[in-house]
Structures are given as C-alpha cells and as structure tokens.
Design a protein around this motif. Structure first.
Motif, PDB file in Angstrom:
ATOM      1  N   MET A  19      -3.257  -8.991  -0.809  1.00  0.00           N
ATOM      2  CA  MET A  19      -1.944  -9.127  -0.185  1.00  0.00           C
ATOM      3  C   MET A  19      -0.851  -9.262  -1.240  1.00  0.00           C
ATOM      4  SD  MET A  19      -0.339  -8.790   2.615  1.00  0.00           S
ATOM      5  CE  MET A  19      -1.360  -9.071   4.045  1.00  0.00           C
ATOM      6  N   ALA A  20      -1.173  -9.839  -2.395  1.00  0.00           N
ATOM      7  CA  ALA A  20      -0.188  -9.931  -3.476  1.00  0.00           C
ATOM      8  C   ALA A  20       0.222  -8.530  -3.935  1.00  0.00           C
ATOM      9  CB  ALA A  20      -0.746 -10.736  -4.640  1.00  0.00           C
ATOM     10  N   VAL A  21      -0.733  -7.604  -3.977  1.00  0.00           N
ATOM     11  CA  VAL A  21      -0.432  -6.221  -4.359  1.00  0.00           C
ATOM     12  C   VAL A  21       0.388  -5.547  -3.258  1.00  0.00           C
ATOM     13  CG1 VAL A  21      -1.443  -3.943  -4.814  1.00  0.00           C
ATOM     14  CG2 VAL A  21      -2.414  -5.981  -5.890  1.00  0.00           C
ATOM     15  N   ILE A  22      -0.030  -5.733  -2.012  1.00  0.00           N
ATOM     16  CA  ILE A  22       0.691  -5.137  -0.882  1.00  0.00           C
ATOM     17  C   ILE A  22       2.126  -5.663  -0.827  1.00  0.00           C
ATOM     18  CG2 ILE A  22       0.829  -5.054   1.648  1.00  0.00           C
ATOM     19  CD1 ILE A  22      -2.299  -5.018   1.622  1.00  0.00           C
ATOM     20  N   ALA A  23       2.310  -6.955  -1.069  1.00  0.00           N
ATOM     21  CA  ALA A  23       3.635  -7.586  -0.968  1.00  0.00           C
ATOM     22  C   ALA A  23       4.575  -7.189  -2.106  1.00  0.00           C
ATOM     23  CB  ALA A  23       3.494  -9.107  -0.924  1.00  0.00           C
ATOM     24  N   ASP A  24       4.031  -6.661  -3.198  1.00  0.00           N
ATOM     25  CA  ASP A  24       4.852  -6.243  -4.336  1.00  0.00           C
ATOM     26  C   ASP A  24       5.339  -4.811  -4.101  1.00  0.00           C
ATOM     27  OD1 ASP A  24       6.133  -6.035  -6.753  1.00  0.00           O
ATOM     28  OD2 ASP A  24       4.304  -6.245  -7.974  1.00  0.00           O
ATOM     29  N   LEU A  25       6.190  -4.662  -3.092  1.00  0.00           N
ATOM     30  CA  LEU A  25       6.608  -3.349  -2.606  1.00  0.00           C
ATOM     31  C   LEU A  25       7.276  -2.485  -3.671  1.00  0.00           C
ATOM     32  CD1 LEU A  25       8.013  -4.568   0.822  1.00  0.00           C
ATOM     33  CD2 LEU A  25       5.843  -3.392   0.425  1.00  0.00           C
ATOM     34  N   GLU A  26       8.004  -3.090  -4.568  1.00  0.00           N
ATOM     35  CA  GLU A  26       8.717  -2.306  -5.584  1.00  0.00           C
ATOM     36  C   GLU A  26       7.775  -1.644  -6.585  1.00  0.00           C
ATOM     37  OE1 GLU A  26      11.766  -5.125  -6.832  1.00  0.00           O
ATOM     38  OE2 GLU A  26      13.140  -4.251  -5.351  1.00  0.00           O
ATOM     39  N   ARG A  27       6.511  -2.071  -6.613  1.00  0.00           N
ATOM     40  CA  ARG A  27       5.527  -1.454  -7.523  1.00  0.00           C
ATOM     41  C   ARG A  27       4.700  -0.358  -6.837  1.00  0.00           C
ATOM     42  NH1 ARG A  27       4.156  -2.864 -12.402  1.00  0.00           N
ATOM     43  NH2 ARG A  27       1.953  -2.587 -11.942  1.00  0.00           N
ATOM     44  N   TYR A  28       4.945  -0.098  -5.555  1.00  0.00           N
ATOM     45  CA  TYR A  28       4.194   0.935  -4.838  1.00  0.00           C
ATOM     46  C   TYR A  28       4.163   2.282  -5.558  1.00  0.00           C
ATOM     47  CZ  TYR A  28       2.939  -1.479  -0.507  1.00  0.00           C
ATOM     48  OH  TYR A  28       2.360  -2.299   0.415  1.00  0.00           O
ATOM     49  N   PRO A  29       5.272   2.740  -6.136  1.00  0.00           N
ATOM     50  CA  PRO A  29       5.221   4.050  -6.808  1.00  0.00           C
ATOM     51  C   PRO A  29       4.151   4.139  -7.898  1.00  0.00           C
ATOM     52  CG  PRO A  29       7.489   3.394  -6.493  1.00  0.00           C
ATOM     53  CD  PRO A  29       6.634   2.198  -6.135  1.00  0.00           C
ATOM     54  N   SER A  30       3.718   3.014  -8.454  1.00  0.00           N
ATOM     55  CA  SER A  30       2.717   3.045  -9.517  1.00  0.00           C
ATOM     56  C   SER A  30       1.300   3.258  -8.984  1.00  0.00           C
ATOM     57  CB  SER A  30       2.780   1.758 -10.354  1.00  0.00           C
ATOM     58  OG  SER A  30       2.284   0.647  -9.623  1.00  0.00           O
ATOM     59  N   TRP A  31       1.062   3.031  -7.690  1.00  0.00           N
ATOM     60  CA  TRP A  31      -0.296   3.210  -7.180  1.00  0.00           C
ATOM     61  C   TRP A  31      -0.388   3.951  -5.836  1.00  0.00           C
ATOM     62  CZ3 TRP A  31      -1.403   1.036  -2.473  1.00  0.00           C
ATOM     63  CH2 TRP A  31      -0.642  -0.055  -2.065  1.00  0.00           C
ATOM     64  N   ALA A  32       0.698   4.075  -5.113  1.00  0.00           N
ATOM     65  CA  ALA A  32       0.673   4.736  -3.805  1.00  0.00           C
ATOM     66  C   ALA A  32       1.277   6.132  -3.926  1.00  0.00           C
ATOM     67  CB  ALA A  32       1.427   3.910  -2.772  1.00  0.00           C
TER      68      ALA A  32
END
Length: 144
Positions: A19-32
């Motif tokens: 959930m910590a990864v999911i909640a870090d929305l601004e980092r999505y471009p690095s993995w999604a």
C-alpha cells in the motif's frame, strides 16, 4: 458504468509495504506503464492523496483527468473521476489487499467510460490490459 473489470495477483510482501507503493502516486510513472505523470493536488488527514491529476498514454489515446481518492488504511483504496478529460468521461477503480502468511493478494477493479463509442467487449479488453499491466508492474516494483 456498472460493468467493472478486475484481476488479482499475489505479491510476496505484506499489505503495508504494497500500500505504501500504491499510495506514492507521483512515482507511478517509474513502474506503471502508460502513466506519464501524476500530480497530487490535495492530501487527506492521513497524508495520502485526496485529489490528483493523472496523465496517461493508453495506446490509442492519451488524456489527463482529475481523480478523488478514498483510503481504507492498508486494506483498500478507491478512486473516481472528478474532472473529465478530452476522451475519458467516467472512471472508477480500486485496489483491495488481503494478506496471508507474508503474501498479499492484490485485486484491481476498473471501469472506464470514454467519449468514443465502444462495444463492451472491446472496452473490457482495454480495461483488462490496463489492470494486468499495472498489477505486473506493482509486483515487479515491490518484489524487485
């Protein structure tokens, strides 16, 4: 927007870490894949995003939309469209996490409406591609 598409993946980590990864929305471009930018516009009392702006490149079209988020601790997050894009006219989604024995089942549900007329089967296939790509990216990011 009654029809939702969903898929589940098992991640070798606990709910809090995922959930910590999911909640870090601004980092999505690095993995999604397909997510070009995410800007948190407002946070809630828990410090997690309450509203944000998402720019994506979804294959045949790209768009920028505004989303509102509702968090349920480390168990789930739900979001819905609050600002339509040029193509996307409706969007609702969620991640639900269920931990057991140090592993977590992550379920992603998504329903998207677009301005372009689309038959249900094609729409669900597109949603499924988005979901599967996001779940595989999340698993790689967390377990990597």
């Amino acid at each position: 927007m009654a029809d939702r598409t969903s898929s589940t993946i098992t991640v070798e980590a606990g709910k809090a870490e995922i959930m910590a990864v999911i909640a870090d929305l601004e980092r999505y471009p690095s993995w999604a894949s397909g997510i070009r930018e995410f800007t948190v516009q407002e946070t809630g009392p828990d410090g997690r995003a309450a509203r944000g702006r998402l720019t994506f490149d979804g294959g045949p079209f790209s768009d920028t939309v505004g989303l509102a988020y509702e968090w349920d601790g480390d168990d789930a997050v739900r979001w819905e469209l609050v600002e339509k894009g040029a193509v996307v006219t409706g969007l609702r989604g969620s991640y639900s996490l269920a931990e057991s024995g140090g592993r977590t089942e992550v379920t992603y549900e998504l329903a998207v409406d677009v301005r372009v007329p689309m038959i249900g089967m094609v729409k669900r296939k597109g949603e499924k591609r988005i979901i599967d790509s996001a779940l595989k990216g999340l698993k790689r990011h967390v377990e990597g």
